[in-house]
Motif scaffolding. Sequence first.
Motif, PDB file in Angstrom:
ATOM      1  N   HIS A  13     -55.837  20.904 -67.461  1.00 50.10           N
ATOM      2  CA  HIS A  13     -56.686  20.173 -69.249  1.00 50.10           C
ATOM      3  C   HIS A  13     -55.622  19.267 -68.956  1.00 50.10           C
ATOM      4  CE1 HIS A  13     -58.461  17.869 -71.878  1.00 50.10           C
ATOM      5  NE2 HIS A  13     -57.529  18.154 -72.665  1.00 50.10           N
ATOM      6  N   THR A  14     -54.319  19.741 -68.866  1.00 53.02           N
ATOM      7  CA  THR A  14     -53.386  18.168 -69.322  1.00 53.02           C
ATOM      8  C   THR A  14     -52.948  17.515 -68.384  1.00 53.02           C
ATOM      9  OG1 THR A  14     -51.772  20.354 -68.947  1.00 53.02           O
ATOM     10  CG2 THR A  14     -52.364  19.508 -71.092  1.00 53.02           C
ATOM     11  N   ARG A  30     -53.036  12.838 -64.598  1.00 51.34           N
ATOM     12  CA  ARG A  30     -53.752  12.144 -63.210  1.00 51.34           C
ATOM     13  C   ARG A  30     -54.845  10.888 -63.740  1.00 51.34           C
ATOM     14  NH1 ARG A  30     -54.558  17.331 -62.227  1.00 51.34           N
ATOM     15  NH2 ARG A  30     -56.608  17.101 -61.795  1.00 51.34           N
ATOM     16  N   THR A  31     -55.536  11.300 -64.959  1.00 50.67           N
ATOM     17  CA  THR A  31     -56.628  10.116 -65.375  1.00 50.67           C
ATOM     18  C   THR A  31     -55.397   8.757 -65.917  1.00 50.67           C
ATOM     19  OG1 THR A  31     -57.121  10.794 -67.102  1.00 50.67           O
ATOM     20  CG2 THR A  31     -58.852  11.423 -64.865  1.00 50.67           C
ATOM     21  N   ARG A  32     -55.444   9.507 -66.601  1.00 51.02           N
ATOM     22  CA  ARG A  32     -54.188   8.118 -66.895  1.00 51.02           C
ATOM     23  C   ARG A  32     -53.302   7.739 -65.767  1.00 51.02           C
ATOM     24  NH1 ARG A  32     -52.327  10.360 -73.100  1.00 51.02           N
ATOM     25  NH2 ARG A  32     -54.404  10.368 -73.914  1.00 51.02           N
ATOM     26  N   MET A  33     -52.895   8.189 -65.652  1.00 48.81           N
ATOM     27  CA  MET A  33     -52.516   7.607 -64.202  1.00 48.81           C
ATOM     28  C   MET A  33     -52.441   6.760 -63.455  1.00 48.81           C
ATOM     29  SD  MET A  33     -48.703   7.576 -63.007  1.00 48.81           S
ATOM     30  CE  MET A  33     -47.869   9.174 -63.384  1.00 48.81           C
ATOM     31  N   LEU A  59     -52.102   3.135 -62.926  1.00 50.87           N
ATOM     32  CA  LEU A  59     -51.474   1.830 -61.418  1.00 50.87           C
ATOM     33  C   LEU A  59     -52.855   1.383 -61.128  1.00 50.87           C
ATOM     34  CD1 LEU A  59     -49.603   5.378 -59.694  1.00 50.87           C
ATOM     35  CD2 LEU A  59     -49.094   3.044 -60.223  1.00 50.87           C
ATOM     36  N   ALA A  60     -53.618   1.615 -61.346  1.00 50.81           N
ATOM     37  CA  ALA A  60     -55.380   0.266 -60.771  1.00 50.81           C
ATOM     38  C   ALA A  60     -54.925  -0.873 -61.705  1.00 50.81           C
ATOM     39  CB  ALA A  60     -57.109   1.110 -61.632  1.00 50.81           C
ATOM     40  N   GLU A  61     -54.327  -0.390 -62.501  1.00 50.20           N
ATOM     41  CA  GLU A  61     -53.838  -2.613 -63.144  1.00 50.20           C
ATOM     42  C   GLU A  61     -53.260  -3.037 -61.819  1.00 50.20           C
ATOM     43  OE1 GLU A  61     -52.013  -1.841 -66.922  1.00 50.20           O
ATOM     44  OE2 GLU A  61     -53.511  -1.217 -67.848  1.00 50.20           O
ATOM     45  N   VAL A  77     -45.602   6.338 -67.942  1.00 44.87           N
ATOM     46  CA  VAL A  77     -47.435   6.875 -68.308  1.00 44.87           C
ATOM     47  C   VAL A  77     -46.604   8.848 -68.178  1.00 44.87           C
ATOM     48  CG1 VAL A  77     -49.109   7.891 -67.312  1.00 44.87           C
ATOM     49  CG2 VAL A  77     -48.654   5.686 -67.076  1.00 44.87           C
ATOM     50  N   HIS A  78     -45.524   8.833 -68.417  1.00 45.75           N
ATOM     51  CA  HIS A  78     -44.557  10.398 -68.370  1.00 45.75           C
ATOM     52  C   HIS A  78     -43.574   9.846 -69.460  1.00 45.75           C
ATOM     53  CE1 HIS A  78     -44.811  11.561 -63.717  1.00 45.75           C
ATOM     54  NE2 HIS A  78     -45.542  11.729 -64.180  1.00 45.75           N
TER      55      HIS A  78
END
Length: 159
Positions: A19-20, A25-28, A32-34, A116-117
């Motif tokens: 889960h974590t 990964r989704t937040r990363m 990065l998509a930005e 993000v980390h």
Amino acid sequence: MTAMAPNRTSPDLSYLLDHTSHVLRTRMAAALAEIGLTARMHCVLVHAIEEERTQAQLAEIGDMDKTTMVVTVDALDEAGLAERRPSGTDRRARIIAVTEKGVEVARQSQEIVDRVHAEALGSLAVEDRDALLAALTALATGHLAQPAEGQARRARQRS
């Protein structure tokens, strides 16, 4: 009569790690998509900058299959961030060379990854952060360093 599930005797480590990892990964990916990158694109850029590496070497570092690697390098090439070039040491091999624009984007993407980390770890008390990182490092380099025999990892990147 309905069967009863056995009572848990310990926390569900598989769920907690999965889960974590998924949420991180989704937040990363969103962060990065930005700047128009995927996590795989970031991985290839930062590792291609470190030293001369072939597409196959970068695929191994990023734990990508050949098709995924080709698509990733094609996207980097189309964006003007990297290109395939002949190797300086092996005339049969082609390396992935990062362009000047790619170096700047890699710098930005590394800042994003670090942020993000830091946000994830920042949600913990300092002593918990240190303990978590030490414990995960011990697992990743010790008991959980290798998958069960014959079990291939699914593709994931290392940043």
